[in-house]
Write an enzyme that holds these catalytic residues in place. Structure first.
Site, PDB file in Angstrom:
ATOM      1  N   TRP A 103     -11.703 -12.554 -18.205  1.00 34.54           N
ATOM      2  CA  TRP A 103     -10.247 -12.674 -18.158  1.00 34.54           C
ATOM      3  C   TRP A 103      -9.592 -11.630 -17.275  1.00 34.54           C
ATOM      4  CZ3 TRP A 103      -8.324 -17.099 -18.708  1.00 34.54           C
ATOM      5  CH2 TRP A 103      -8.871 -18.007 -19.619  1.00 34.54           C
ATOM      6  N   ASP A 177      -3.409  -7.164 -22.039  1.00 38.08           N
ATOM      7  CA  ASP A 177      -3.644  -8.534 -22.511  1.00 38.08           C
ATOM      8  C   ASP A 177      -4.380  -8.422 -23.838  1.00 38.08           C
ATOM      9  OD1 ASP A 177      -4.553 -11.072 -23.057  1.00 38.08           O
ATOM     10  OD2 ASP A 177      -5.328 -11.480 -21.050  1.00 38.08           O
ATOM     11  N   LYS A 201      -5.237 -17.822 -29.984  1.00 40.23           N
ATOM     12  CA  LYS A 201      -6.460 -17.185 -30.461  1.00 40.23           C
ATOM     13  C   LYS A 201      -6.251 -16.666 -31.892  1.00 40.23           C
ATOM     14  CE  LYS A 201      -7.997 -17.867 -26.275  1.00 40.23           C
ATOM     15  NZ  LYS A 201      -7.680 -17.034 -25.149  1.00 40.23           N
TER      16      LYS A 201
HETATM   17  C1  PLP Z   1      -7.607 -17.239 -23.624  1.00 38.62           C
HETATM   18  C2  PLP Z   1      -7.283 -16.009 -22.867  1.00 38.62           C
HETATM   19  C3  PLP Z   1      -6.443 -16.026 -21.744  1.00 38.62           C
HETATM   20  C4  PLP Z   1      -5.853 -17.308 -21.172  1.00 38.62           C
HETATM   21  O1  PLP Z   1      -4.886 -17.771 -22.019  1.00 38.62           O
HETATM   22  P1  PLP Z   1      -3.973 -19.041 -21.639  1.00 38.62           P
HETATM   23  O2  PLP Z   1      -3.007 -19.037 -22.773  1.00 38.62           O
HETATM   24  O3  PLP Z   1      -4.881 -20.218 -21.617  1.00 38.62           O
HETATM   25  O4  PLP Z   1      -3.342 -18.781 -20.348  1.00 38.62           O
HETATM   26  C5  PLP Z   1      -6.157 -14.835 -21.117  1.00 38.62           C
HETATM   27  N1  PLP Z   1      -6.653 -13.673 -21.580  1.00 38.62           N
HETATM   28  C6  PLP Z   1      -7.472 -13.620 -22.647  1.00 38.62           C
HETATM   29  C7  PLP Z   1      -7.993 -12.296 -23.100  1.00 38.62           C
HETATM   30  C8  PLP Z   1      -7.799 -14.779 -23.324  1.00 38.62           C
HETATM   31  O5  PLP Z   1      -8.612 -14.729 -24.395  1.00 38.62           O
END
Ligand code: PLP
Length: 366
Positions: A103, A177, A201
């Site tokens: 990511w 993030d 998540k």
């Molecule tokens: C799933 C995920 C993303 C992408 O998320 P979207 O909502 O599909 O854009 C980005 N960063 C991390 C750490 C993730 O687990």
């Protein structure tokens, strides 16, 4: 007797059963309004109250200080990769970016688009195949950078900064993030300039993205940025610049209340630590039948990757586990093997059912 189903999906992921039951019971008539939350105006008093309480409960759970704004945006975490640059790198020459796995590598690549600032690779875990995390002290960062971007839990590679990174005074704000671990353990929001997380998540359905912003950073948002991508426009309109993802926000609000009823983030941290230990102990205690490549102190407590080292056997594991109610354990497409995502809503019993199956599978094929 029905076998219980345990959902190990990496995202969209498991939600507390009681939350889904509440949503079901309120589907046609929310709180005597005669409407579903899905079909009411986002500007109605009823929805404004849902949004208000969701924000307040999130503030309580994470102990968010008053000088931080909370937004529920759309576009997922992926949209944030660019929004943070558009809004906070304005007038800066450099952004520091830490790459530790799938990511953050995507973020690094995307952040450079439409940006006048250079995206500086401050650390890269690629040399060791993303099986370890570069220590924060080794990050090559500059006080002159707009901010330092990193991913605290790498959902695909199964890595997590076990100690929450904190930068020295005088260093730029940390932009984090937190998609796949938000609300799973105690953090100090004050250590961050910005925290963002896609909801799917550890919070709710996809469609809502939580963004927590230290107020002073909003001064950097230029009027040249179209309003829909401008944090300041969203803050100035109390999160109602345009239609927010009303139903996902409603479900997120139910999840926040569920978390409070479970004892909050501190209690989640205790249970999550026990769940992860149970699973890693089963892997490490298998005499090499199951392997996890990640350095012990960088192992994620949310996304546990493992494999038998044999693609055919892994496929058999994925198939047979499904028939036992252990769902969606197949690893990320480019990674192979298995991945058990054990977010807040995964009960300890689910992890125990998995480790029991792992032992039994090993007895048959080991
Ligand atoms: C799933 C995920 C993303 C992408 O998320 P979207 O909502 O599909 O854009 C980005 N960063 C991390 C750490 C993730 O687990």
């Amino acid at each position: 007797m029905n076998t219980p189903i345990y959902n190990f999906s990496a995202g969209p992921a498991v939600l507390p059963e009681s939350v889904l039951r509440t949503a079901q019971s309120e589907m046609f008539d929310y709180n005597g309004t005669g409407f579903s939350v899905m079909t009411m105006s986002h500007r109605s008093d009823v929805f404004m109250s849902i949004l208000y309480h969701a924000e307040q409960d999130l503030r309580q759970l994470l102990d968010i200080p008053d000088n931080y704004k909370v937004l529920f945006l759309q576009g997922g975490a992926s949209a944030q990769f660019n929004m943070v640059v558009m809004n906070f790198a304005n007038g800066f020459k450099r952004v520091d970016s830490v790459v530790t796995g799938n990511w953050s590598a995507i973020a690094h690549k995307q952040m450079g688009k439409l940006s006048d600032a250079a995206i500086h690779l401050a650390a890269d875990g690629k040399a060791n195949g993303y099986t370890d995390l570069p220590p924060v002290a080794s990050w090559d960062i500059s006080p002159d950078s707009a901010f330092v971007h990193f991913v605290i839990n790498e959902t695909v590679h199964g890595l997590q900064y076990r100690e929450v990174p904190k930068l020295a005074d005088g260093m730029p704000p940390l932009v984090c993030d937190m998609s796949s671990e938000i609300l799973s353990r105690r953090i100090n929001v004050r250590d961050f300039g910005v925290i963002y997380a896609g909801a799917q998540k550890n919070i709710g359905p996809s469609g809502a993205t939580i963004v927590i912003i230290r107020e002073d950073l909003l001064d950097r948002c230029s009027d040249r940025i179209p309003d829909v991508w401008n944090y300041r426009s969203h803050v100035n309109k109390q999160g109602m610049y345009n239609t927010p993802a009303t139903y996902p926000i409603y479900i997120a609000g139910l999840v926040f209340r569920w978390l409070q009823s479970q004892g909050g983030v501190a209690q989640m941290e205790t249970i999550n630590t026990l769940k992860a230990k149970t699973l890693y102990d089963a892997i490490d205690g298998s005499g090499g039948f199951y392997r996890n490549p990640v350095q012990a102190d960088a192992r994620s407590k949310m996304n546990v990757i493992f494999s038998t080292g044999n693609a055919e056997l892994d496929e058999r594991f994925a198939q047979e586990s499904t028939t036992r109610g252990l769902q969606l354990l197949r690893g990320y497409k480019s990674m192979g093997g298995m991945r058990a995502s054990i977010y807040n809503a995964m009960p300890l019993q689910g992890v125990e059912a998995l480790t029991e199956f792992m032992r039994e599978f090993q007895n048959r094929y080991g």
